[in-house]
Design an enzyme around this catalytic site. Structure first.
Site, PDB file in Angstrom:
ATOM      1  N   GLU A   1     -19.431   3.327  -1.835  1.00 25.21           N
ATOM      2  CA  GLU A   1     -18.551   2.709  -2.824  1.00 25.21           C
ATOM      3  C   GLU A   1     -19.169   2.647  -4.217  1.00 25.21           C
ATOM      4  O   GLU A   1     -18.483   2.856  -5.222  1.00 25.21           O
ATOM      5  CB  GLU A   1     -18.152   1.298  -2.370  1.00 25.21           C
ATOM      6  CG  GLU A   1     -17.289   1.274  -1.105  1.00 25.21           C
ATOM      7  CD  GLU A   1     -18.088   1.321   0.196  1.00 25.21           C
ATOM      8  OE1 GLU A   1     -19.335   1.429   0.142  1.00 25.21           O
ATOM      9  OE2 GLU A   1     -17.467   1.239   1.269  1.00 25.21           O
TER      10      GLU A   1
ATOM     11  N   ARG B   1       0.821  -1.213   0.000  1.00 28.05           N
ATOM     12  CA  ARG B   1       0.000   0.000   0.000  1.00 28.05           C
ATOM     13  C   ARG B   1       0.859   1.270   0.000  1.00 28.05           C
ATOM     14  O   ARG B   1       0.478   2.275  -0.587  1.00 28.05           O
ATOM     15  CB  ARG B   1      -0.987   0.005   1.161  1.00 28.05           C
ATOM     16  CG  ARG B   1      -0.367  -0.037   2.536  1.00 28.05           C
ATOM     17  CD  ARG B   1      -1.471   0.095   3.579  1.00 28.05           C
ATOM     18  NE  ARG B   1      -0.954  -0.014   4.942  1.00 28.05           N
ATOM     19  CZ  ARG B   1      -1.663   0.328   6.005  1.00 28.05           C
ATOM     20  NH1 ARG B   1      -2.879   0.794   5.866  1.00 28.05           N
ATOM     21  NH2 ARG B   1      -1.157   0.186   7.211  1.00 28.05           N
TER      22      ARG B   1
ATOM     23  N   SER C   1      -5.957   4.149   4.812  1.00 32.38           N
ATOM     24  CA  SER C   1      -5.645   2.722   4.686  1.00 32.38           C
ATOM     25  C   SER C   1      -5.108   2.386   3.306  1.00 32.38           C
ATOM     26  O   SER C   1      -4.116   1.675   3.165  1.00 32.38           O
ATOM     27  CB  SER C   1      -6.910   1.893   4.942  1.00 32.38           C
ATOM     28  OG  SER C   1      -7.515   2.268   6.151  1.00 32.38           O
TER      29      SER C   1
END
Lengths: 276, 315
Positions: free
Chosen positions: B54, B6, B33
């Site tokens: 989303e 990430r 995140s």
């Protein structure tokens, strides 16, 4: 900015022709959605013949205005209007829903010149229109995005997610036009999924809320002009419409949402739509 | 210590996106995140946090793509392929819009959050969508390339990323190619076709097997769609046994793709599948989970032994 009497009469005559032709087409192919197509006729005509800056000679022009038919099942009327506007030949209407056609059952940007976004599944159109509006703003084009909502469409939660987001991102180049005919596939919207106080809902989310008679082309044009005077908020035009408008026995009837037109009904409808 | 996937992703977004005015980045309240927040800090005017919405985010991304932008759409893999699926299907797949679905926290990497947050079927779902290309990041260097590739190559893409640190398998400056798997180790007895975290683990397994006299090749099939069928057939012929290894259900992911490609060419060699056996997972540390669900080097080595034995008994 107002329509001249002559122009108004011309547009009204166009709408009459579009209704008649769409009924002809749907009878000919024995499939497709008459109710919602007849309902959205003046909205599409006001956009494509008066307000939306599009160019049939250059359908992909980057700074053009966008029109998103969130209620994609009204494709027959969209196609008829686009054809009249010069995006493809009117004769092509008879290929609607046939194998190898450019005129798919629901709008397809890949297939049809003039269609800005593929739609069909309800609920996703307004979110995509918002993305378009923000993208066009980043590109500093000044282009506007018109999203045409329907009764079934606004049952979807995604529409209300888009409502929140459009306010957060101050999308004042986004205009939602709600073809509000109060009927959906299975019945009256009030019975299938009551909508409560629709203007209050949009206002509560922070939208600017306008209303007009969705079959009065002049009133629609005025509302769109007002909507195009941006103040930092997205705008919704609640266009009061009648499902199946123009054909007495289809008006307000959910049974005509997506029914093939039989011969007897066709003759009656054609007679009603004949003269002016 | 290698870099977490990430981190590599967020840094690459900034590296390649900062100077490209067409790149826009969307996130659904998990930018800390996914690390898309790094892009927000660099280019706030091109970053859109839509909150926990989303589906709306995915459809907005499609709208951006339809007016010429290159949208990176970010949230956890488990949610982008479920809540984001309708926009992915109608706008990305059907309309072929230039959307980049970035699946953070792929596989079991959001370990302690448990199976609700593990993504074990994302590759199967996205692979089934016409026009979508599907990739899995196997280390930080490849992650960097995948971001660059997503910007440079037009069309809908799904990229599975991870929360965690994966072992480095590529040196800096490694050249990758769309549709071409990477051979990381040669071997004549079997070929391990892996993706994601399983690539580094497959290399460990191959070392273990070499000590026993089994020479296993290792291929990073990061490009799951388009799959490198040519490379696969070459190893099916030369090694005669294939083992797939993925942090995903054995149904419909890399293993399924490999089986389809081999059968289509009548390359009927023994194939073993390492992956989740059509089950859900549980919470725990990432290392514990990979071990319990047999997604580790010993499990890969065992599957290679079994598959090589099948090959030998068929001879």
């Amino acid at each position: 900015m107002g329509l001249t009497a002559e122009r108004k009469a011309y547009l009204e005559k166009l709408c009459q022709k579009f209704r008649r032709d769409v009924v002809d087409t749907l009878y000919g192919i024995q499939t497709g959605h008459p109710g919602g197509s007849l309902s959205v006729c003046e909205i599409l005509t006001a956009l494509y013949f008066e307000k939306a800056r599009v160019d049939s000679a250059d359908p992909q022009k980057p700074d053009r205005d966008r029109v998103v038919l969130c209620k994609g099942h009204a494709a027959p009327m969209l196609y008829r209007v686009l054809a009249e506007r010069g995006f493809f030949p009117v004769e092509e209407m008879k290929t609607l829903r046939r194998l190898n056609t450019r005129l798919q059952g629901h709008p397809s940007a890949e297939h049809t010149p003039g269609v800005d976004l593929s739609t069909g599944p309800l609920g996703a159109g307004l979110s995509a229109a918002l993305g378009m509006a923000l993208g066009l703003r980043l590109s500093k084009t000044g282009a506007r995005v018109y999203a045409i909502l329907g009764d079934g469409d606004v049952n979807e939660g995604m529409v209300w997610e888009a409502c929140m987001s459009a306010v957060k991102f101050k999308a004042d180049n986004l205009v939602a036009i709600y073809d509000w005919n109060k009927v959906q596939l299975d019945g009256r919207s009030a019975d299938i999924m009551p909508q409560g106080d629709v203007p209050a809902k949009f206002k509560a989310f922070g939208w600017r809320c306008l209303s007009c008679d969705g079959h009065d082309i002049e009133a629609l044009c005025e509302a769109i002009d007002k909507a195009n005077d941006p103040d930092g908020r997205p705008v919704v035009i609640l266009a009061d419409t009648v499902k199946g408008k123009g054909v007495s026995f289809m008006e307000g009837q959910n049974a005509w949402h997506g029914k093939a037109i039989d011969e007897a009904s066709y003759k009656r409808a054609a007679a009603e739509l004949e003269g002016d | 210590m290698a870099k977490a996937i990430r981190e590599a992703y967020g840094e690459a977004l900034v590296k390649y996106g900062r100077g490209n005015p067409d790149v826009v980045v969307l996130d659904a309240d998990v930018s800390g995140s996914t690390r898309s927040a790094l892009f927000q800090a660099a280019c706030p005017e091109r970053f859109f946090n839509v909150g926990v919405a989303e589906a709306n985010m995915a459809a907005m991304g499609a709208g951006f793509a339809s007016v010429g932008k290159i949208p990176f759409i970010n949230t956890f893999a488990a949610f982008i392929v479920t809540l984001g699926l309708l926009p992915a299907r109608i706008f990305g797949s059907y309309s072929n819009l230039n959307v980049k679905f970035m699946g953070a926290y792929g596989g079991l990497s959001d370990a302690y959050d448990g199976p609700s947050h593990h993504s074990i079927e994302d590759v199967a779902i996205m692979r089934a969508l016409p026009n979508f290309r599907v990739y899995t990041a196997s280390d930080a260097t490849l992650t960097d390339w995948l971001v660059r590739h997503a910007i440079e190559s037009k069309g809908p893409m799904y990229v599975r990323l991870s929360r965690d640190v994966f072992p480095s398998v590529y040196g800096p400056g490694t050249v990758f190619e769309d549709g071409k798997g990477k051979v990381l180790r040669e071997g004549k007895d079997a070929a391990i076709v892996a993706c994601g975290v399983m690539v580094g683990l497959a290399l460990d397994a191959a070392k273990e097997l070499a000590a026993e006299g089994i020479e296993a090749a290792v291929i990073d099939m990061f490009t799951i769609k388009p799959l490198d069928a040519e490379l696969l057939l070459e190893f099916a012929r030369s090694a005669g046994a294939i083992v797939t290894a993925e942090e995903h259900s054995v149904i419909g992911g890399l293993g399924g793709a490999v089986a389809e490609a081999l059968v289509a060419e009548q390359a009927c060699v023994p194939v073993g599948f390492v992956g989740l056996a059509d089950c859900h997972t549980e919470c725990g540390s990432y290392a514990e989970l990979l071990k319990k669900y047999q997604l580790d080097a010993p499990a890969i080595a065992a599957k290679v032994r079994e598959t090589v034995a099948k090959k030998r008994s068929a001879l």
